[in-house]
Scaffold this active site. Structure first.
Site, PDB file in Angstrom:
ATOM      1  N   LYS A 183      47.131  -6.210  31.804  1.00 41.20           N
ATOM      2  CA  LYS A 183      47.184  -7.090  32.981  1.00 41.20           C
ATOM      3  C   LYS A 183      48.605  -7.564  33.235  1.00 41.20           C
ATOM      4  CE  LYS A 183      43.652  -9.602  33.680  1.00 41.20           C
ATOM      5  NZ  LYS A 183      42.585 -10.617  33.510  1.00 41.20           N
TER       6      LYS A 183
ATOM      7  N   ARG B 277      44.698 -16.398  31.786  1.00 43.70           N
ATOM      8  CA  ARG B 277      43.838 -15.228  31.575  1.00 43.70           C
ATOM      9  C   ARG B 277      44.322 -14.413  30.383  1.00 43.70           C
ATOM     10  NH1 ARG B 277      43.775 -14.996  37.554  1.00 43.70           N
ATOM     11  NH2 ARG B 277      41.615 -14.815  38.278  1.00 43.70           N
TER      12      ARG B 277
ATOM     13  N   GLY C  34      35.336  -8.753  30.542  1.00 44.78           N
ATOM     14  CA  GLY C  34      34.381  -9.800  30.230  1.00 44.78           C
ATOM     15  C   GLY C  34      34.338 -10.237  28.780  1.00 44.78           C
TER      16      GLY C  34
ATOM     17  N   MET D  97      36.896 -11.472  26.824  1.00 42.23           N
ATOM     18  CA  MET D  97      37.746 -12.596  26.408  1.00 42.23           C
ATOM     19  C   MET D  97      37.782 -13.652  27.506  1.00 42.23           C
ATOM     20  SD  MET D  97      40.751 -10.727  24.266  1.00 42.23           S
ATOM     21  CE  MET D  97      41.110  -9.572  25.569  1.00 42.23           C
TER      22      MET D  97
ATOM     23  N   ARG E 135      44.315  -2.185  37.493  1.00 45.90           N
ATOM     24  CA  ARG E 135      44.232  -1.426  36.238  1.00 45.90           C
ATOM     25  C   ARG E 135      43.489  -0.142  36.528  1.00 45.90           C
ATOM     26  NH1 ARG E 135      40.012  -5.616  33.289  1.00 45.90           N
ATOM     27  NH2 ARG E 135      38.293  -5.354  34.745  1.00 45.90           N
TER      28      ARG E 135
ATOM     29  N   HIS F 174      29.065  -8.388  35.279  1.00 40.91           N
ATOM     30  CA  HIS F 174      29.304  -8.060  33.866  1.00 40.91           C
ATOM     31  C   HIS F 174      28.420  -6.911  33.426  1.00 40.91           C
ATOM     32  CE1 HIS F 174      28.392  -8.510  29.532  1.00 40.91           C
ATOM     33  NE2 HIS F 174      29.687  -8.716  29.444  1.00 40.91           N
TER      34      HIS F 174
ATOM     35  N   ARG G 175      21.397  25.936   9.147  1.00 40.81           N
ATOM     36  CA  ARG G 175      20.852  25.379   7.897  1.00 40.81           C
ATOM     37  C   ARG G 175      19.496  26.033   7.622  1.00 40.81           C
ATOM     38  NH1 ARG G 175      22.474  21.202  11.324  1.00 40.81           N
ATOM     39  NH2 ARG G 175      24.149  19.836  10.576  1.00 40.81           N
TER      40      ARG G 175
ATOM     41  N   ARG H 199      24.116  29.283   6.294  1.00 37.17           N
ATOM     42  CA  ARG H 199      24.220  28.674   4.968  1.00 37.17           C
ATOM     43  C   ARG H 199      22.944  28.999   4.186  1.00 37.17           C
ATOM     44  NH1 ARG H 199      24.728  22.277   4.619  1.00 37.17           N
ATOM     45  NH2 ARG H 199      22.486  22.386   5.017  1.00 37.17           N
TER      46      ARG H 199
ATOM     47  N   GLU I 155      32.883  21.575   0.184  1.00 37.43           N
ATOM     48  CA  GLU I 155      32.284  20.243   0.309  1.00 37.43           C
ATOM     49  C   GLU I 155      32.402  19.423  -0.962  1.00 37.43           C
ATOM     50  OE1 GLU I 155      28.011  20.834   1.049  1.00 37.43           O
ATOM     51  OE2 GLU I 155      28.261  22.861   0.254  1.00 37.43           O
TER      52      GLU I 155
ATOM     53  N   SER J  22      34.299  27.067   5.367  1.00 33.84           N
ATOM     54  CA  SER J  22      33.798  26.115   6.356  1.00 33.84           C
ATOM     55  C   SER J  22      33.741  24.769   5.662  1.00 33.84           C
ATOM     56  CB  SER J  22      32.405  26.527   6.840  1.00 33.84           C
ATOM     57  OG  SER J  22      31.946  25.589   7.795  1.00 33.84           O
TER      58      SER J  22
ATOM     59  N   GLY K 274      32.450  21.438   4.925  1.00 28.40           N
ATOM     60  CA  GLY K 274      31.248  20.617   5.130  1.00 28.40           C
ATOM     61  C   GLY K 274      31.624  19.154   4.943  1.00 28.40           C
ATOM     62  N   THR K 275      32.105  18.553   6.028  1.00 29.68           N
ATOM     63  CA  THR K 275      32.732  17.232   5.888  1.00 29.68           C
ATOM     64  C   THR K 275      31.737  16.110   5.611  1.00 29.68           C
ATOM     65  OG1 THR K 275      32.743  17.054   8.296  1.00 29.68           O
ATOM     66  CG2 THR K 275      34.778  17.808   7.231  1.00 29.68           C
ATOM     67  N   ASN K 276      30.450  16.321   5.876  1.00 31.44           N
ATOM     68  CA  ASN K 276      29.476  15.278   5.525  1.00 31.44           C
ATOM     69  C   ASN K 276      29.468  15.081   4.004  1.00 31.44           C
ATOM     70  OD1 ASN K 276      28.878  15.425   8.230  1.00 31.44           O
ATOM     71  ND2 ASN K 276      26.936  16.484   7.961  1.00 31.44           N
ATOM     72  N   ASP K 277      29.240  16.180   3.271  1.00 29.49           N
ATOM     73  CA  ASP K 277      29.210  16.082   1.807  1.00 29.49           C
ATOM     74  C   ASP K 277      30.602  15.879   1.220  1.00 29.49           C
ATOM     75  OD1 ASP K 277      26.570  16.041   1.236  1.00 29.49           O
ATOM     76  OD2 ASP K 277      26.392  18.126   0.608  1.00 29.49           O
TER      77      ASP K 277
ATOM     78  N   CYS L 207      32.223  22.141   9.917  1.00 31.17           N
ATOM     79  CA  CYS L 207      30.853  22.173  10.449  1.00 31.17           C
ATOM     80  C   CYS L 207      30.078  20.889  10.180  1.00 31.17           C
ATOM     81  CB  CYS L 207      30.088  23.355   9.877  1.00 31.17           C
ATOM     82  SG  CYS L 207      29.864  23.289   8.087  1.00 31.17           S
TER      83      CYS L 207
ATOM     84  N   TYR M 277      38.190  26.990  14.069  1.00 31.62           N
ATOM     85  CA  TYR M 277      37.096  26.547  14.930  1.00 31.62           C
ATOM     86  C   TYR M 277      36.514  25.237  14.423  1.00 31.62           C
ATOM     87  CZ  TYR M 277      33.800  28.197  11.358  1.00 31.62           C
ATOM     88  OH  TYR M 277      33.094  28.364  10.181  1.00 31.62           O
TER      89      TYR M 277
END
Length: 900
Positions: free
Chosen positions: A38, A108, A117, A119, A364, A480, A586, A642, A770, A789, A791-794, A856, A876
């Site tokens: 602002k 303001r 809305g 702050m 803005r 709002h 899977r 897999r 993983e 590949s 396996g970023t979860n594990d 993946c 990829y």
């Protein structure tokens, strides 16, 4: 300009105040980090000659210092603010606190990222029992002066003194009822004088002290409240939902008041240079005659349309601004065009008309729906206002999620209860709920809910986020509810005036009908319709602007985008969304099918290889059929499969009837099966007998799966003439030897099938990285594996030692306290897990130049994680089907960012 200002403030550690207006601009649009969005834009508008009331900005650096020093203001700031007030006095010719001709100011907030809305704001600051008389005399309008004083006490008591807002609202409503008035504007000067006295009595009663009369005390109270609102619960929630760092802080803008409530030649409004819901190139917005800004955005009064065309389209009777104030509207339209061209983006503008003179209070880049963002970006590129690359960068990838889900079937029967304003497009069905806490609880329990409120306030942010859609009885298109819903991508119908909400009875009444809490309702944020019951949906149309922008994105991205899919339906959706193959199939999901689970259990519970092979022979044709269906959808494309990964306990029977069914199929007694099940029990199965450990122990399982893969691939190749490219992925490898053993099993199965069918196809054998050890030993593993590949979860849970299934109960606290910047299961932990990925990529390439590298886990659809994948040079990413377009756009933006 930005670097100069930042360097100056850092060099002296003194400057915190930057002026604008009256021919002075200490900053500009490049200074948003220092002055907030602002403040930077007010300075910019002033510098290009637009009518901006003079003022000054206290920088975001002061906000950080304010918190560091326990909520104290240094004397140097007090001196700078005094000079800033003197600047405003010099331009306006009015004096702050002068009983004869008082200067009033607004206070303001203004963070570098727009937080509509969230702050606090204080208007009409500088009024007291003496200055209100001076304002009445100099304006010639006693009613206006006392209305402004009434507003100031009410707002200051709420925002700064934190008194009960409802008590002031109740006093106002009683004052109207006692006089038989309907609108606030019906109150006379005498009515308002009496109301001010009531308000002051309320303050003394609730606060224990009289309302502050010293204008300087008022000012510092308001500045402290704005800084304080940066750490309010609603602001924290909004920052968490929108990835805004707490360390940024907010600026404070102090500006000479201009008044839209000085009679019929005065007005206030909010406008967009293009339609923020649909993206059409048409002025869009609302205004109110004889009103102040909060009247428009708070939904207290029903606003009027800006343009005659918009009024006619809505069938509204009150005159538009174009009709009621034609000369001012013409001037405003010129400002719209100038600002859009200057900023090269759609602008969200606040303005006030004081006795016929136009004043600009804010500009803005406007919040917009995904549909509007696409249309605006594409059309601006085609108009030559921006480049195609800029158009790609303008659309928030996550926002595409709004476009990728079904909308209401236009042919379906609709039980329409009422119609409101179409405030945010899209449609949703869910259980009616009447408060935000209930919405959050029911959503956490898995229910779809529609949040129904008289009007929303910033405190409703958590309920709005939890809800599938929002319905309000009051408020306009810039209320709002509307602004926040559009930013979140939630459908919203606002201003549905015919609904009555009984919060105590937890029921909504409309047209003689009642909808109790928990009953299903549907809202259509595109038409404004509110319906009883659920309405069927149809799939989205992904052509037009969407197709155009995605085509441009595909031309610039380097990363390929695949899908995580194991059903033909998911695979088809992924292809429609532009997937270039499957990055994760899977296979265990296929085993849970009701018709084959008995054979799976027989295989698991068998006590010897012969028993396992007997069950696997029954599973082979079904597994082959699974792969045929996938390969047909993905003919000619890579499909990463897999092999069986989860712990065996997930497949085990639990009920007596299930044991009996397996015993009958296997020809053995139930007690033997139960004993075998007990033997397979694990205390920590996610780190137990799973992944390649199953293959090492029971190689016949992976042998069957490999055989099914190659038989299916050859069948599809012969039918379609386009052979799929199977990539057989061995899960949970931690050593070179594990992969070597499993690759031998797969290769042996492949050769057997090729010999049997008299045909070969191209395939790869690789692994999922993983485990931290796999990342560290990637050089050795790559000597065997042809692709990695991640396996970023594990990999995340094994690196952090945090269970992704149980972490939700404490991760929000960790994020709030800055332990993690974001939930590491949503956005990749680049410092820790990311370092392992970089290391594995480097060591893998050193052993096998050209090794194929992908990701993946769920992070494959997260834009920040995709940017990391681009920087690391992966080949990829793979995401869930509905996130494929998000990944395509994020990959394009990452490629553009890498070019600089």
């Amino acid at each position: 300009m930005a670097s100069t200002l930042a360097e100056a403030s850092t060099a002296t550690d003194q400057r915190y105040v930057y002026r604008f207006g009256g021919g002075v601009s200490d900053g500009g649009k490049g200074d948003r980090n220092l002055l907030g969005g602002k403040g930077a834009n007010l300075a910019e508008m002033a510098s290009i000659g637009l009518p901006v009331p003079p003022g000054f900005t206290i920088s975001t650096e002061m906000c950080t210092r304010y918190y560091d020093e326990g909520g104290q203001f240094p004397q140097s700031l007090r001196d700078e603010v005094a000079a800033g007030i003197a600047h405003i006095e010099g331009v306006t010719g009015k004096m702050f606190g002068d009983a004869g001709d008082p200067l009033l100011v607004s206070v303001r907030s203004g963070a570098r990222a727009s937080m509509p809305g969230m702050m606090d704001t204080v208007l009409n600051l500088g009024l007291n029992d003496a200055t209100v008389e001076g304002l009445a005399a100099t304006s010639g309008d006693t009613r206006f002066a006392w209305d402004s004083y009434r507003r100031f006490i009410q707002m200051y008591s709420d925002v700064v003194l934190e008194l009960d807002h409802g008590a002031f609202e109740e006093a106002l409503e009683i004052a109207k009822e006692d006089n038989g008035y309907f609108l606030d504007t019906d109150l006379t000067a005498d009515d308002l004088r009496k109301l001010v006295a009531e308000y002051k009595a309320l303050v003394e009663q609730q606060w224990g002290k009289p309302f502050p009369q010293d204008v300087h005390d008022q000012l510092w109270g308001a500045v402290g409240a704005v800084f304080g609102s940066w750490q309010s619960e609603r602001a924290k929630v909004y920052r968490r939902l929108n990835d805004i760092p707490a360390a940024w802080g907010t600026a404070v803008n102090i500006q000479a008041m201009v008044f839209g409530n000085m009679g019929e030649t005065s007005a206030t409004g909010v406008a967009f240079t293009r339609d923020p819901a649909k993206g059409d190139r048409a002025y869009y917005g609302e205004f109110l005659i004889n009103a102040q800004g909060e009247d428009v955005v708070a939904g207290i009064r029903t606003p009027q349309y800006l343009t005659k065309a918009a009024r006619q389209a809505a069938g509204a009777k009150p005159a538009s601004m174009e009709e009621a104030m034609p000369e001012t509207f013409t001037e405003l339209a010129k400002v719209f065009d100038l600002l859009e061209t200057h900023y090269r983006d759609m602008q969200d503008i606040e303005f006030t008309v004081q006795q016929g003179k136009l004043w600009m209070l804010q500009t803005r880049s406007g919040k917009r729906t995904a549909k509007a963002a696409l249309k605006i970006a594409v059309e601006m590129a085609e108009e030559g206002l921006i480049t195609r690359e800029e158009a790609i960068a303008r659309v928030e990838p996550q926002a595409l999620d709004q476009l990728l889900h079904p909308t209401l079937d236009p042919k379906a029967t609709r039980d329409v209860l009422t119609k409101g304003l179409p405030a945010s497009p899209g449609a949703a069905s869910g259980a009616a709920v009447f408060d935000s806490d209930t919405a959050e609880k029911r959503a956490a329990a898995g229910d779809s809910v529609i949040l129904i409120r008289v009007e929303t306030s910033p405190e409703d942010i958590h309920g709005m986020y939890a809800a599938k859609g929002i319905l309000t009885a009051r408020g306009g298109m810039t209320s709002h509810a509307a602004v926040v819903a559009r930013g979140m991508g939630r459908p919203c119908v606002s201003g549905a005036g015919s609904i009555a909400i009984d919060a105590k009875a937890r029921v909504m009444r409309v047209g003689g009908r009642e909808i109790a809490e928990g009953e299903i309702v549907t809202i259509d944020g595109t038409t404004g319709e509110v319906m009883a019951g659920a309405v069927p949906t149809v799939q989205p149309e992904l052509s037009g602007d969407f197709g155009t922008l995605m085509g441009w994105a595909d031309q610039v991205r380097r990363l390929k985008v695949r899908a995580n899919a194991e059903t033909p339906l998911d695979a088809r959706v992924a292809r429609e969304f532009g997937a270039e193959g499957i990055g994760l199939c899977r296979t265990e999901h296929m085993f849970f099918d009701a018709e084959r689970i008995t054979n799976v259990r027989q295989m698991i519970l068998a006590e010897n290889e012969a028993g396992r092979r007997s069950a696997l022979e029954k599973l082979l044709p079904e597994q082959r059929s699974d792969f045929v269906q996938l390969f047909e959808v993905m003919a000619g494309l890579p499909v990463t499969i897999r092999l069986l990964d989860p712990p065996l306990h997930e497949f085990l029977p639990h009920q007596e009837a299930e044991f009996a069914e397996v015993a009958s199929a296997a020809g053995i007694d139930i007690d033997t099966l139960k004993r075998r099940a007990a033997e397979l029990h694990e205390f920590n199965p996610m780190l137990g007998h799973r992944g390649c450990r199953l293959g090492v122990t029971y190689p016949e399982i992976y042998e069957m799966q490999a055989r099914a893969i190659f038989e299916a691939a050859i069948e599809v190749a012969e039918k379609s003439g386009a052979a799929p490219i199977p990539e057989v992925m061995i899960p949970l490898v931690g050593t070179r030897r594990e992969l070597e053993l499993m690759k031998t099993v797969v290769d042996k199965a492949a050769q057997a099938v090729f010999a049997d069918k008299g045909r070969t196809i191209e395939y790869l054998v690789g692994t999922m990285i993983e485990l931290p050890r796999a990342a560290l030993m990637a050089g050795e593993i790559a000597e065997v594996g042809e692709f990695f590949s991640f396996g970023t979860n594990d990999l995340t849970q094994t690196t952090l030692g945090v269970s992704r299934d149980d972490a939700a109960r404490f991760l929000n606290t960790y994020v709030e306290q800055g332990i993690y910047a974001k939930d590491p299961f949503v956005s990749l932990d680049i410092e820790g897990v990311g370092q392992l990925i970089e290391l594995a990529a480097e060591r893998g390439r050193a052993s096998r130049p050209g090794i194929k590298l992908g990701i993946c886990g769920e992070h494959g659809g997260d834009p920040a994680s995709i940017a990391f994948c681009e920087r690391t040079g992966l080949d990829y990413v793979s995401a869930s089907p509905y996130r494929v377009p998000i990944a395509r756009l994020a990959a394009a933006q990452a490629a553009l960012a890498a070019k600089g």
